[in-house]
Enzyme design. Structure first.
Site, PDB file in Angstrom:
ATOM      1  N   HIS A 290      -0.242  17.676  -6.616  1.00  0.00           N
ATOM      2  CA  HIS A 290       0.387  17.434  -5.325  1.00  0.00           C
ATOM      3  C   HIS A 290       0.295  18.439  -4.340  1.00  0.00           C
ATOM      4  CE1 HIS A 290       2.377  14.411  -8.356  1.00  0.00           C
ATOM      5  NE2 HIS A 290       2.303  13.571  -7.258  1.00  0.00           N
TER       6      HIS A 290
ATOM      7  N   HIS B 154      -4.161   8.891  -8.123  1.00  0.00           N
ATOM      8  CA  HIS B 154      -3.666   8.996  -9.685  1.00  0.00           C
ATOM      9  C   HIS B 154      -2.798   7.880  -9.930  1.00  0.00           C
ATOM     10  CE1 HIS B 154      -0.608  11.490  -7.227  1.00  0.00           C
ATOM     11  NE2 HIS B 154       0.105  11.190  -8.132  1.00  0.00           N
TER      12      HIS B 154
ATOM     13  N   CYS C 227      10.922   6.499  -9.978  1.00  0.00           N
ATOM     14  CA  CYS C 227       9.540   6.838  -9.766  1.00  0.00           C
ATOM     15  C   CYS C 227       8.773   7.807 -11.102  1.00  0.00           C
ATOM     16  CB  CYS C 227       8.890   7.267  -8.560  1.00  0.00           C
ATOM     17  SG  CYS C 227       9.571   6.105  -6.981  1.00  0.00           S
TER      18      CYS C 227
ATOM     19  N   HIS D 127       5.093   9.238 -13.426  1.00  0.00           N
ATOM     20  CA  HIS D 127       3.952   8.960 -14.057  1.00  0.00           C
ATOM     21  C   HIS D 127       3.440   8.827 -15.290  1.00  0.00           C
ATOM     22  CE1 HIS D 127       3.844  11.894 -10.512  1.00  0.00           C
ATOM     23  NE2 HIS D 127       2.917  10.876  -9.884  1.00  0.00           N
TER      24      HIS D 127
ATOM     25  N   GLU E  78      15.680  10.415 -16.418  1.00  0.00           N
ATOM     26  CA  GLU E  78      16.167  10.705 -15.160  1.00  0.00           C
ATOM     27  C   GLU E  78      17.622  10.116 -14.929  1.00  0.00           C
ATOM     28  OE1 GLU E  78      13.772   9.735 -11.839  1.00  0.00           O
ATOM     29  OE2 GLU E  78      12.068  10.485 -12.599  1.00  0.00           O
TER      30      GLU E  78
ATOM     31  N   TYR F  16      -0.509   3.208  -2.473  1.00  0.00           N
ATOM     32  CA  TYR F  16      -0.169   3.778  -1.122  1.00  0.00           C
ATOM     33  C   TYR F  16      -0.701   5.205  -0.981  1.00  0.00           C
ATOM     34  CZ  TYR F  16       3.395   6.421  -3.179  1.00  0.00           C
ATOM     35  OH  TYR F  16       4.050   7.646  -3.682  1.00  0.00           O
TER      36      TYR F  16
ATOM     37  N   GLU G  58       1.048  12.073  -1.310  1.00  0.00           N
ATOM     38  CA  GLU G  58       1.337  11.392  -2.268  1.00  0.00           C
ATOM     39  C   GLU G  58      -0.021  10.302  -2.138  1.00  0.00           C
ATOM     40  OE1 GLU G  58       2.502  11.252  -4.965  1.00  0.00           O
ATOM     41  OE2 GLU G  58       4.508  11.727  -5.077  1.00  0.00           O
TER      42      GLU G  58
ATOM     43  N   GLU H  46      -1.303   7.138  -4.562  1.00  0.00           N
ATOM     44  CA  GLU H  46      -1.087   6.584  -5.859  1.00  0.00           C
ATOM     45  C   GLU H  46      -1.489   5.044  -5.868  1.00  0.00           C
ATOM     46  OE1 GLU H  46       2.647   9.562  -7.339  1.00  0.00           O
ATOM     47  OE2 GLU H  46       3.138   7.702  -6.414  1.00  0.00           O
TER      48      GLU H  46
ATOM     49  N   TRP I  78       7.203   4.956   0.138  1.00  0.00           N
ATOM     50  CA  TRP I  78       6.737   3.955  -0.599  1.00  0.00           C
ATOM     51  C   TRP I  78       7.779   2.685  -0.936  1.00  0.00           C
ATOM     52  CZ3 TRP I  78       7.690   8.957  -2.024  1.00  0.00           C
ATOM     53  CH2 TRP I  78       8.785   9.252  -2.713  1.00  0.00           C
TER      54      TRP I  78
END
Length: 181
Positions: A29, A36, A71, A73, A91, A108, A118, A120, A164
């Site tokens: 990032h 990714h 959000c 990964h 989270e 996006y 970002e 992704e 996003w």
């Protein structure tokens, strides 16, 4: 226990969305962020409200901004639904029922005010929260349950939520998500 940025790997993709490798999250990032794999999740309660979260102010990308529920990964080799379930639990301390991928091809690119990008392929999931929210303050500064029309209004302003989420909300509307209002 959540992975730290130094230990967490992200899945790198080519322009066609095929896996080409992985790299430490802490190293991808920046101003030239490679494409990714990620995910976004919107959780609803039994009243049809959506859970918005405010990103912790020390996060590398888009700190302090209001956004969708969660959000993250997936780890290399981890199924997206498993990654969503894992990150929501880490989270927010809640479980998920009725989890489904509603925007499988969402992609996006967004540039933060500090120049961090970002970039992704980010399938979007929706589900129902199970249990009371107990946020990890290293990830989530605040949270609120709101009617979908408030999410829609925030997306229309653009600056009120993450870029996003501002792109995802009209697509979710078109797919019939959140129309209990």
């Amino acid at each position: 226990m959540p992975q730290t940025d130094t230990a967490e790997l992200v899945v790198l993709l080519d322009d066609d969305g095929r896996t080409i490798g992985s790299a430490p999250k802490a190293q991808v990032h920046h101003a030239s962020t490679p494409l990714h794999l990620a995910f976004s999740c919107y959780l609803f309660d039994d009243a049809g409200r959506v859970l918005l979260t405010r990103r912790a102010v020390h996060k590398r990308t888009f700190p302090g901004i209001w956004t969708n529920t969660c959000c993250g990964h997936p780890a290399p080799g981890e199924a997206l639904q498993d990654a969503v379930t894992r990150r929501v639990r880490e989270e927010l301390g809640v479980g998920i029922t009725d989890l489904r991928c509603v925007l499988p091809d969402f992609r996006y690119r967004a540039v933060a005010a500090d120049g961090v990008v970002e970039n992704e392929v980010c399938p979007v999931f929706c589900g129902r929260a199970v249990g009371q929210v107990h946020p990890d303050r290293d990830e989530v500064a605040d949270h609120v349950w709101v009617p979908w029309q408030h999410m829609r209004a925030a997306a229309e302003f653009g600056w009120a939520i993450s870029p996003w989420a501002a792109e995802q909300v009209p697509l979710l509307d078109a797919a019939g998500i959140g129309h209990r209002d």
